[in-house]
Design a protein around this motif. Structure first.
Motif, PDB file in Angstrom:
ATOM      1  N   VAL A 108       0.716  -0.963  -0.045  1.00  0.00           N
ATOM      2  CA  VAL A 108      -0.069   0.159   0.497  1.00  0.00           C
ATOM      3  C   VAL A 108       0.792   1.668   0.252  1.00  0.00           C
ATOM      4  O   VAL A 108       1.911   1.310   0.626  1.00  0.00           O
ATOM      5  CB  VAL A 108      -0.872  -0.358   1.166  1.00  0.00           C
ATOM      6  CG1 VAL A 108      -2.106  -0.662   1.266  1.00  0.00           C
ATOM      7  CG2 VAL A 108      -0.267  -0.170   2.521  1.00  0.00           C
ATOM      8  N   GLY A 109       0.023   2.614  -0.659  1.00  0.00           N
ATOM      9  CA  GLY A 109       0.567   3.586  -0.683  1.00  0.00           C
ATOM     10  C   GLY A 109       0.293   4.695  -0.376  1.00  0.00           C
ATOM     11  O   GLY A 109      -1.150   4.505  -1.498  1.00  0.00           O
ATOM     12  N   ALA A 110       0.047   5.906  -0.350  1.00  0.00           N
ATOM     13  CA  ALA A 110      -0.829   7.332  -0.314  1.00  0.00           C
ATOM     14  C   ALA A 110       0.136   7.928  -0.198  1.00  0.00           C
ATOM     15  O   ALA A 110       1.183   8.311   0.658  1.00  0.00           O
ATOM     16  CB  ALA A 110      -1.499   7.072   0.521  1.00  0.00           C
ATOM     17  N   ALA A 111      -0.273   9.609  -0.760  1.00  0.00           N
ATOM     18  CA  ALA A 111       0.704  10.468  -0.714  1.00  0.00           C
ATOM     19  C   ALA A 111      -0.733  11.549  -0.168  1.00  0.00           C
ATOM     20  O   ALA A 111      -2.222  11.600  -0.662  1.00  0.00           O
ATOM     21  CB  ALA A 111       0.956  11.175  -1.516  1.00  0.00           C
ATOM     22  N   GLY A 112      -0.728  12.690   0.837  1.00  0.00           N
ATOM     23  CA  GLY A 112      -1.720  13.923   1.375  1.00  0.00           C
ATOM     24  C   GLY A 112      -1.354  15.104   0.528  1.00  0.00           C
ATOM     25  O   GLY A 112       0.455  15.085   0.844  1.00  0.00           O
ATOM     26  N   PHE A 113      -1.876  15.470   0.618  1.00  0.00           N
ATOM     27  CA  PHE A 113      -0.727  17.420  -0.530  1.00  0.00           C
ATOM     28  C   PHE A 113      -2.371  18.022   0.286  1.00  0.00           C
ATOM     29  O   PHE A 113      -3.462  17.789   0.525  1.00  0.00           O
ATOM     30  CB  PHE A 113      -1.474  17.263  -1.757  1.00  0.00           C
ATOM     31  CG  PHE A 113      -0.539  16.239  -2.300  1.00  0.00           C
ATOM     32  CD1 PHE A 113       0.602  16.392  -3.015  1.00  0.00           C
ATOM     33  CD2 PHE A 113      -0.873  15.239  -3.058  1.00  0.00           C
ATOM     34  CE1 PHE A 113       1.761  15.346  -3.412  1.00  0.00           C
ATOM     35  CE2 PHE A 113      -0.484  13.980  -3.289  1.00  0.00           C
ATOM     36  CZ  PHE A 113       0.787  13.768  -3.368  1.00  0.00           C
ATOM     37  N   THR A 114      -1.616  19.754   0.534  1.00  0.00           N
ATOM     38  CA  THR A 114      -1.992  20.840   0.979  1.00  0.00           C
ATOM     39  C   THR A 114      -2.701  21.387   0.439  1.00  0.00           C
ATOM     40  O   THR A 114      -2.626  21.069  -1.030  1.00  0.00           O
ATOM     41  CB  THR A 114      -0.879  21.571   2.043  1.00  0.00           C
ATOM     42  OG1 THR A 114      -0.513  21.664   0.883  1.00  0.00           O
ATOM     43  CG2 THR A 114       0.080  20.469   3.289  1.00  0.00           C
ATOM     44  N   PRO A 115      -4.502  22.711   0.451  1.00  0.00           N
ATOM     45  CA  PRO A 115      -4.112  23.391  -0.407  1.00  0.00           C
ATOM     46  C   PRO A 115      -3.034  23.857  -1.794  1.00  0.00           C
ATOM     47  O   PRO A 115      -4.003  24.227  -2.630  1.00  0.00           O
ATOM     48  CB  PRO A 115      -5.155  24.085   0.004  1.00  0.00           C
ATOM     49  CG  PRO A 115      -5.685  23.367   1.611  1.00  0.00           C
ATOM     50  CD  PRO A 115      -4.598  22.643   1.781  1.00  0.00           C
ATOM     51  N   ASN A 116      -2.452  23.928  -1.096  1.00  0.00           N
ATOM     52  CA  ASN A 116      -1.169  24.645  -2.014  1.00  0.00           C
ATOM     53  C   ASN A 116      -0.444  23.202  -3.149  1.00  0.00           C
ATOM     54  O   ASN A 116       0.357  23.581  -3.336  1.00  0.00           O
ATOM     55  CB  ASN A 116      -0.138  25.665  -1.554  1.00  0.00           C
ATOM     56  CG  ASN A 116       0.415  25.165  -0.915  1.00  0.00           C
ATOM     57  OD1 ASN A 116       0.266  24.245   0.054  1.00  0.00           O
ATOM     58  ND2 ASN A 116       1.285  26.486  -0.209  1.00  0.00           N
ATOM     59  N   LEU A 117      -0.947  21.990  -3.277  1.00  0.00           N
ATOM     60  CA  LEU A 117      -0.634  21.063  -3.267  1.00  0.00           C
ATOM     61  C   LEU A 117       1.216  20.616  -3.429  1.00  0.00           C
ATOM     62  O   LEU A 117       1.972  20.224  -3.478  1.00  0.00           O
ATOM     63  CB  LEU A 117      -0.409  20.851  -4.481  1.00  0.00           C
ATOM     64  CG  LEU A 117      -1.627  21.344  -6.008  1.00  0.00           C
ATOM     65  CD1 LEU A 117      -1.476  21.259  -6.904  1.00  0.00           C
ATOM     66  CD2 LEU A 117      -2.304  20.435  -4.860  1.00  0.00           C
ATOM     67  N   LYS A 118       1.123  21.342  -2.146  1.00  0.00           N
ATOM     68  CA  LYS A 118       2.486  20.529  -0.702  1.00  0.00           C
ATOM     69  C   LYS A 118       2.279  18.871  -0.583  1.00  0.00           C
ATOM     70  O   LYS A 118       1.374  18.816   0.559  1.00  0.00           O
ATOM     71  CB  LYS A 118       2.915  22.195   0.120  1.00  0.00           C
ATOM     72  CG  LYS A 118       3.654  23.065  -0.750  1.00  0.00           C
ATOM     73  CD  LYS A 118       4.684  23.639   0.418  1.00  0.00           C
ATOM     74  CE  LYS A 118       4.642  25.387  -0.454  1.00  0.00           C
ATOM     75  NZ  LYS A 118       5.576  26.132   0.461  1.00  0.00           N
ATOM     76  N   LEU A 119       3.185  18.356  -0.173  1.00  0.00           N
ATOM     77  CA  LEU A 119       3.275  16.577  -0.136  1.00  0.00           C
ATOM     78  C   LEU A 119       3.074  17.110   1.146  1.00  0.00           C
ATOM     79  O   LEU A 119       4.119  17.997   2.022  1.00  0.00           O
ATOM     80  CB  LEU A 119       4.752  15.922  -0.114  1.00  0.00           C
ATOM     81  CG  LEU A 119       4.518  14.649   0.461  1.00  0.00           C
ATOM     82  CD1 LEU A 119       3.514  13.583  -0.375  1.00  0.00           C
ATOM     83  CD2 LEU A 119       5.841  13.929   0.287  1.00  0.00           C
ATOM     84  N   GLY A 120       1.651  16.708   2.460  1.00  0.00           N
ATOM     85  CA  GLY A 120       1.601  17.289   3.461  1.00  0.00           C
ATOM     86  C   GLY A 120       1.790  15.178   3.987  1.00  0.00           C
ATOM     87  O   GLY A 120       2.387  15.609   5.533  1.00  0.00           O
ATOM     88  N   SER A 121       2.156  14.320   3.585  1.00  0.00           N
ATOM     89  CA  SER A 121       2.420  13.312   4.522  1.00  0.00           C
ATOM     90  C   SER A 121       2.778  11.634   3.370  1.00  0.00           C
ATOM     91  O   SER A 121       2.318  12.137   1.517  1.00  0.00           O
ATOM     92  CB  SER A 121       0.911  12.894   4.639  1.00  0.00           C
ATOM     93  OG  SER A 121       0.388  12.508   4.479  1.00  0.00           O
ATOM     94  N   ALA A 122       3.355  11.123   3.326  1.00  0.00           N
ATOM     95  CA  ALA A 122       4.094  10.415   2.324  1.00  0.00           C
ATOM     96  C   ALA A 122       4.110   8.773   3.137  1.00  0.00           C
ATOM     97  O   ALA A 122       3.954   8.852   4.512  1.00  0.00           O
ATOM     98  CB  ALA A 122       4.888  10.284   1.646  1.00  0.00           C
TER      99      ALA A 122
END
Length: 204
Positions: A49-63
């Motif tokens: 499994v893999g996931a990535a979360g992004f902030t409203p300005n599309l910066k990486l928030g989590s991986a």
């Protein structure tokens, strides 16, 4: 660098396998999640499994990267490592036990334990653990309750939530979520605070 490369490899492999989804939330945050089967028999499937979360300005928030075990009866176990830039890492073990399921109803119990490792030098590593219940009716209406405890700051978190699926097709879903959150600490308590929002998911 090795962890980030592993996440990217998981995401790329799952994209090629058509086993993921992209979600866009009302607050501008977004995320992509993937699951790639590695081995299976007639009862269980082991997946990367893999996931990535992004902030409203599309910066990486989590991986996030890890392994998942899914059982045909609805039970599951997931082991993951999540990196949050500027904050640290979190190792987590999560389990789900299906208590009841038929054509209309589904009730699951879940539990988790995490080891939090902050980047900040003066903050020690600490544990968070908790669990809850999730109920769904015809994959349309759902309710959930979760509780968690963090030992370092002696904090308890509680959440009551509801979910309404407004639209679903084989390739997309539109959902509305609302509920109440609360935390308690020896020195303060938040009281119940409402939250709500829409999210759109695209499956690929």
């Amino acid at each position: 660098m090795m962890f980030k490369s592993f996440v990217l490899l998981c995401l790329a492999a799952c994209v090629l396998a058509d086993l993921g989804k992209i979600t866009i939330n009302q607050d501008g945050t977004s995320g992509v999640g993937m699951k790639l089967p590695l081995a299976h028999n007639d009862k269980n499937v082991i997946s990367a499994v893999g996931a990535a979360g992004f902030t409203p300005n599309l910066k990486l928030g989590s991986a996030t990267a890890g392994l998942a075990l899914d059982n045909v009866k609805g039970h599951s176990l997931t082991l993951t490592d999540t990196h949050i830039p500027g904050r640290g890492d979190k190792l987590s073990a999560e389990g789900t036990l299906n208590l009841f399921r038929d054509a209309n109803h589904k009730l699951d119990a879940n539990a988790f334990a995490s080891r939090n490792m902050p980047d900040t030098p003066y903050l020690p590593n600490y544990n968070t653990y908790g669990g809850g219940l999730d109920y769904m009716f015809k994959d349309k209406v759902g309710a959930s309750f979760t509780a968690a405890h963090s030992d370092f700051i002696d904090r308890n978190d509680y959440s009551l939530g509801g979910k309404l699926n407004l639209y679903r097709s084989p390739s997309s879903s539109l959902d509305f979520k609302a509920g109440l959150n609360k935390f308690d600490m020896p020195s303060m308590s938040s009281g119940w605070e409402p939250f709500s929002g829409f999210s759109f998911s695209k499956f690929f």
